[in-house]
Design a protein around this motif. Structure first.
Motif, PDB file in Angstrom:
ATOM      1  N   VAL A   8       0.901  -1.053   0.002  1.00 60.14           N
ATOM      2  CA  VAL A   8       0.159  -0.098   0.116  1.00 60.14           C
ATOM      3  C   VAL A   8       1.086   1.314   0.128  1.00 60.14           C
ATOM      4  CG1 VAL A   8      -1.684   1.235   1.185  1.00 60.14           C
ATOM      5  CG2 VAL A   8      -2.012  -0.986   1.012  1.00 60.14           C
ATOM      6  N   GLY A   9       0.665   2.095  -0.819  1.00 60.41           N
ATOM      7  CA  GLY A   9       1.236   3.330  -1.180  1.00 60.41           C
ATOM      8  C   GLY A   9       2.186   3.238  -2.452  1.00 60.41           C
ATOM      9  N   ASN A  10       3.190   4.185  -2.358  1.00 59.97           N
ATOM     10  CA  ASN A  10       4.029   4.319  -3.627  1.00 59.97           C
ATOM     11  C   ASN A  10       5.246   3.271  -3.549  1.00 59.97           C
ATOM     12  OD1 ASN A  10       2.540   6.200  -4.923  1.00 59.97           O
ATOM     13  ND2 ASN A  10       3.115   7.641  -3.237  1.00 59.97           N
ATOM     14  N   ILE A  11       5.389   2.960  -4.576  1.00 60.92           N
ATOM     15  CA  ILE A  11       6.475   1.890  -4.659  1.00 60.92           C
ATOM     16  C   ILE A  11       7.433   1.923  -6.002  1.00 60.92           C
ATOM     17  CG2 ILE A  11       7.558  -0.583  -4.654  1.00 60.92           C
ATOM     18  CD1 ILE A  11       4.902  -1.008  -3.183  1.00 60.92           C
ATOM     19  N   GLU A  12       8.720   2.149  -6.018  1.00 61.67           N
ATOM     20  CA  GLU A  12       9.404   1.966  -7.403  1.00 61.67           C
ATOM     21  C   GLU A  12      10.185   0.866  -7.180  1.00 61.67           C
ATOM     22  OE1 GLU A  12       9.387   4.471  -9.746  1.00 61.67           O
ATOM     23  OE2 GLU A  12       7.961   5.500  -8.515  1.00 61.67           O
ATOM     24  N   ALA A  13      10.266   0.189  -8.537  1.00 63.94           N
ATOM     25  CA  ALA A  13      10.882  -0.886  -8.639  1.00 63.94           C
ATOM     26  C   ALA A  13      11.840  -1.002  -9.762  1.00 63.94           C
ATOM     27  CB  ALA A  13       9.820  -2.263  -8.850  1.00 63.94           C
ATOM     28  N   THR A  14      12.996  -1.811  -9.809  1.00 62.47           N
ATOM     29  CA  THR A  14      13.664  -1.950 -10.811  1.00 62.47           C
ATOM     30  C   THR A  14      13.989  -3.304 -11.178  1.00 62.47           C
ATOM     31  OG1 THR A  14      15.929  -1.013 -11.947  1.00 62.47           O
ATOM     32  CG2 THR A  14      16.065  -1.416  -9.499  1.00 62.47           C
ATOM     33  N   GLY A  15      14.324  -3.854 -12.418  1.00 64.86           N
ATOM     34  CA  GLY A  15      14.481  -5.270 -12.629  1.00 64.86           C
ATOM     35  C   GLY A  15      15.111  -5.549 -13.731  1.00 64.86           C
ATOM     36  N   VAL A  16      15.549  -6.841 -14.297  1.00 62.13           N
ATOM     37  CA  VAL A  16      16.324  -7.350 -15.239  1.00 62.13           C
ATOM     38  C   VAL A  16      15.676  -8.523 -15.540  1.00 62.13           C
ATOM     39  CG1 VAL A  16      18.087  -8.263 -13.889  1.00 62.13           C
ATOM     40  CG2 VAL A  16      18.596  -7.670 -16.098  1.00 62.13           C
ATOM     41  N   PHE A  41      -6.329  -5.722  -1.497  1.00 59.10           N
ATOM     42  CA  PHE A  41      -5.386  -4.671  -2.069  1.00 59.10           C
ATOM     43  C   PHE A  41      -5.361  -4.656  -3.621  1.00 59.10           C
ATOM     44  CE2 PHE A  41      -2.314  -7.902  -1.042  1.00 59.10           C
ATOM     45  CZ  PHE A  41      -1.504  -7.637  -1.910  1.00 59.10           C
ATOM     46  N   ALA A  42      -4.924  -3.410  -4.171  1.00 57.16           N
ATOM     47  CA  ALA A  42      -4.851  -3.383  -5.707  1.00 57.16           C
ATOM     48  C   ALA A  42      -3.534  -2.640  -6.082  1.00 57.16           C
ATOM     49  CB  ALA A  42      -5.930  -2.650  -6.222  1.00 57.16           C
ATOM     50  N   LEU A  43      -2.963  -3.234  -7.131  1.00 55.77           N
ATOM     51  CA  LEU A  43      -1.772  -2.582  -7.621  1.00 55.77           C
ATOM     52  C   LEU A  43      -1.900  -2.080  -8.965  1.00 55.77           C
ATOM     53  CD1 LEU A  43       0.718  -5.302  -6.503  1.00 55.77           C
ATOM     54  CD2 LEU A  43       0.090  -3.330  -5.175  1.00 55.77           C
ATOM     55  N   ASP A  44      -1.612  -0.804  -9.221  1.00 54.71           N
ATOM     56  CA  ASP A  44      -1.289  -0.337 -10.433  1.00 54.71           C
ATOM     57  C   ASP A  44      -0.200  -0.096 -10.879  1.00 54.71           C
ATOM     58  OD1 ASP A  44      -4.317  -0.015 -10.870  1.00 54.71           O
ATOM     59  OD2 ASP A  44      -4.320   1.923  -9.846  1.00 54.71           O
ATOM     60  N   GLU A  45       0.553  -0.690 -12.127  1.00 55.05           N
ATOM     61  CA  GLU A  45       1.997  -0.780 -12.267  1.00 55.05           C
ATOM     62  C   GLU A  45       2.011  -0.283 -13.384  1.00 55.05           C
ATOM     63  OE1 GLU A  45       2.891  -5.349 -10.257  1.00 55.05           O
ATOM     64  OE2 GLU A  45       2.491  -5.091 -12.400  1.00 55.05           O
ATOM     65  N   PHE A  46       3.097   0.549 -13.810  1.00 56.30           N
ATOM     66  CA  PHE A  46       3.414   1.064 -14.891  1.00 56.30           C
ATOM     67  C   PHE A  46       5.097   0.837 -15.257  1.00 56.30           C
ATOM     68  CE2 PHE A  46       0.252   3.607 -12.632  1.00 56.30           C
ATOM     69  CZ  PHE A  46      -0.672   3.632 -13.402  1.00 56.30           C
TER      70      PHE A  46
END
Length: 159
Positions: A8-16, A41-46
């Protein structure tokens, strides 16, 4: 580890994505907005990929028992099922993955481990017909100011 709190809240992610031969095939960044719903809960991913491609995805996740979660998303075939064990969450699901200008159905086997209150690591094995195609490695970092402030205060009080 409580997924419905972490996400819940703002999350930044980085991946490979690394193929089965150890070759890096794609890098990406993800901005995620997570929020509580009536059923979970729900996640909106960009997503923004290193080749400039953009993608968005919405997950709806609910807790179905003490240690089990189910999730749905447009490209998931059926439901994703997650099992919570101590500090990690294991997800399994089939996903329509865009590859070679078309979508192919692959199996994802994710393991998410919360490292700190602000950081989660994810490793996902991607398989087709039981054969490993490659692995995804993602680091999630909570950027929600309330969580960041609490973590900084805890560190200062312990240091």
């Amino acid at each position: 580890f409580v997924p419905e709190n972490f996400f819940v809240g703002n999350i930044e992610a980085t991946g490979v994505f690394i193929d089965r031969f150890g070759i890096i095939r794609r890098r990406f960044n993800v901005s995620i907005l997570g929020y509580k719903t009536l059923t979970g809960f729900a996640l909106d991913e960009f997503f923004l990929f290193d080749d400039g491609e953009e993608e968005s995805r919405r997950w709806e996740i609910k807790k179905s028992s003490q240690d089990t979660y189910v999730g749905i998303s447009d490209d998931v075939c059926g439901q994703a099922v997650g099992k919570l064990t101590d500090a990690h969450l294991s997800w399994q699901y089939y996903f329509n993955l865009k590859m070679f200008d078309r979508k192919i159905k692959v199996k994802f086997e994710d393991v998410m481990v919360q490292q700190t209150p602000l950081i989660m690591l994810n490793n996902a094995k991607v398989k087709k017909y039981g054969l490993l195609l490659g692995e995804v490695f993602i680091t999630f970092i909570k950027t929600d100011q309330t969580m960041v402030s609490q973590s900084v205060l805890r560190a200062a009080n312990n240091g």
